[in-house]
Motif scaffolding. Sequence first.
Motif, mmCIF file in Angstrom:
data_model
loop_
_atom_site.group_PDB
_atom_site.id
_atom_site.type_symbol
_atom_site.label_atom_id
_atom_site.label_comp_id
_atom_site.label_asym_id
_atom_site.label_seq_id
_atom_site.Cartn_x
_atom_site.Cartn_y
_atom_site.Cartn_z
ATOM 1 N N ILE A 2 71.107 58.355 35.092
ATOM 2 C CA ILE A 2 69.916 57.986 34.328
ATOM 3 C C ILE A 2 69.588 56.519 34.598
ATOM 4 C CG2 ILE A 2 68.910 57.755 32.026
ATOM 5 C CD1 ILE A 2 70.746 60.022 31.113
ATOM 6 N N ALA A 3 68.423 56.294 35.171
ATOM 7 C CA ALA A 3 68.002 54.930 35.491
ATOM 8 C C ALA A 3 67.859 54.097 34.226
ATOM 9 C CB ALA A 3 66.671 54.970 36.240
ATOM 10 N N HIS A 4 68.267 52.845 34.313
ATOM 11 C CA HIS A 4 68.092 51.846 33.253
ATOM 12 C C HIS A 4 68.966 52.095 32.024
ATOM 13 C CE1 HIS A 4 64.811 50.575 35.753
ATOM 14 N NE2 HIS A 4 64.138 51.689 35.535
ATOM 15 N N ARG A 5 69.982 52.963 32.143
ATOM 16 C CA ARG A 5 70.891 53.166 31.016
ATOM 17 C C ARG A 5 71.904 52.023 30.971
ATOM 18 N NH1 ARG A 5 73.898 58.886 30.069
ATOM 19 N NH2 ARG A 5 74.276 58.624 32.302
ATOM 20 N N SER A 6 72.061 51.443 29.790
ATOM 21 C CA SER A 6 73.009 50.347 29.604
ATOM 22 C C SER A 6 74.445 50.848 29.705
ATOM 23 C CB SER A 6 72.789 49.704 28.231
ATOM 24 O OG SER A 6 73.744 48.697 27.983
ATOM 25 N N ARG A 7 75.354 49.932 30.020
ATOM 26 C CA ARG A 7 76.778 50.175 29.815
ATOM 27 C C ARG A 7 77.073 49.930 28.343
ATOM 28 N NH1 ARG A 7 80.051 49.700 34.489
ATOM 29 N NH2 ARG A 7 81.785 50.146 33.092
ATOM 30 N N TRP A 8 78.270 50.394 27.909
ATOM 31 C CA TRP A 8 78.625 50.325 26.493
ATOM 32 C C TRP A 8 79.850 49.434 26.301
ATOM 33 C CZ3 TRP A 8 74.307 52.358 25.625
ATOM 34 C CH2 TRP A 8 73.875 53.511 26.291
#
Length: 381
Positions: free
Chosen positions: A242-248
């Motif tokens: 998924i493009a532009h998904r942040s890391r956690w």
Amino acid sequence: MTPKKFSTPKTWLRSHAPGAAFCFLFLALALGTSAQQKELSPEKRAAIDKAVSDFMAANSVPGIAAAVVLQNELAWSAGYGMADLENYVPVTSATLFRLASISKPITATAVLQLAEHGKLDLDAPVQKYCPAFPQKDSPITTRELLGHLGGIRHYNKDGQGDIPGDSAKHFATMEESLQIFANDPLVAKPGAKFNYSTYGYTLVGCVLEGAASQKFTAYVRESIFHPAAMEHTQADDVFAVIAHRSRWYHKNEAGGVQNAGVLDSSYKIPGGGLISSADDMAHFAAAMLNDKLVSRKSRDLLWTAQKTSDGKATSYGLGWGTANEHDLALIGHTGSQQGTSTAMTIVPARNTAVVVLINMDGIDADHLADQILKITLDLKD
């Protein structure tokens, strides 16, 4: 400390295995700012920038996205810090964060849509739409589930009988997710007690699917996301690219920042398994203020605090928290789970909303949302 207007239980924040902690220097520059900024003055934007920067420094937060709705339209949005510390990817207002429990207002709005269209009776037993859920001693209605009055348990404090906090177990269907809690006894007779329950929203998801004759994600995509211009909001699918998904991220006991534990939220998509951006969630708030998703009558129902069977007010409507601060009626929700802390506040009387998304768990996002709201509306403590 600002009161937690729409605080939700944090028993789902499991302990994480210790990892290598590290320190980092942080320059909280606003990135990905919305073009629609003419309604928020430069002075207020500068004050928000400072509030966010101070908040990030005080809490060692990697990244934040925030947005403001004014006069029922997105007026400003920005990203601060990093979406991915390892690869130096900055946060923008389009970065996708885990919504956690602010998924619930979206689900509740979708359910009220179905009720408006005559496809769902809020006061019918849930088995009418979700026959996979077993009968209990007393019938449970969708209205009760939306207001956390259905008697369904939340996560157990000791984690027994729940999905482990660091789990990659995947659930393919809503019915499969029901198996976690469906056979457990109710914590109270339906209607008698407010008991916050994310599992209750998994059951709501099953009800929605039965009423709509459609998968949950397909229905909300067509009936909520598209009409509200939330084009990037979706389920937090751990297998998808998924493009532009942040890391956690997670802060360990020593205060070091580390990667958060693994989370496959497929068992709780309706109550805590969506991802979205500050821009998309601002569009959602604007759509609610503009009565674009449900009628004003249904919106009022969503935003009216429910009462227990003995008449006690709960400070919670149908999927939305209710509060009064600054002499204003506030509507919204907060959320927290592995790698995320979120807050959304709507001020109907001022046609205003604030969204704050943070890529670290255990952070008081509601406090920052309140700071931004006070700057936006010139409110005093």
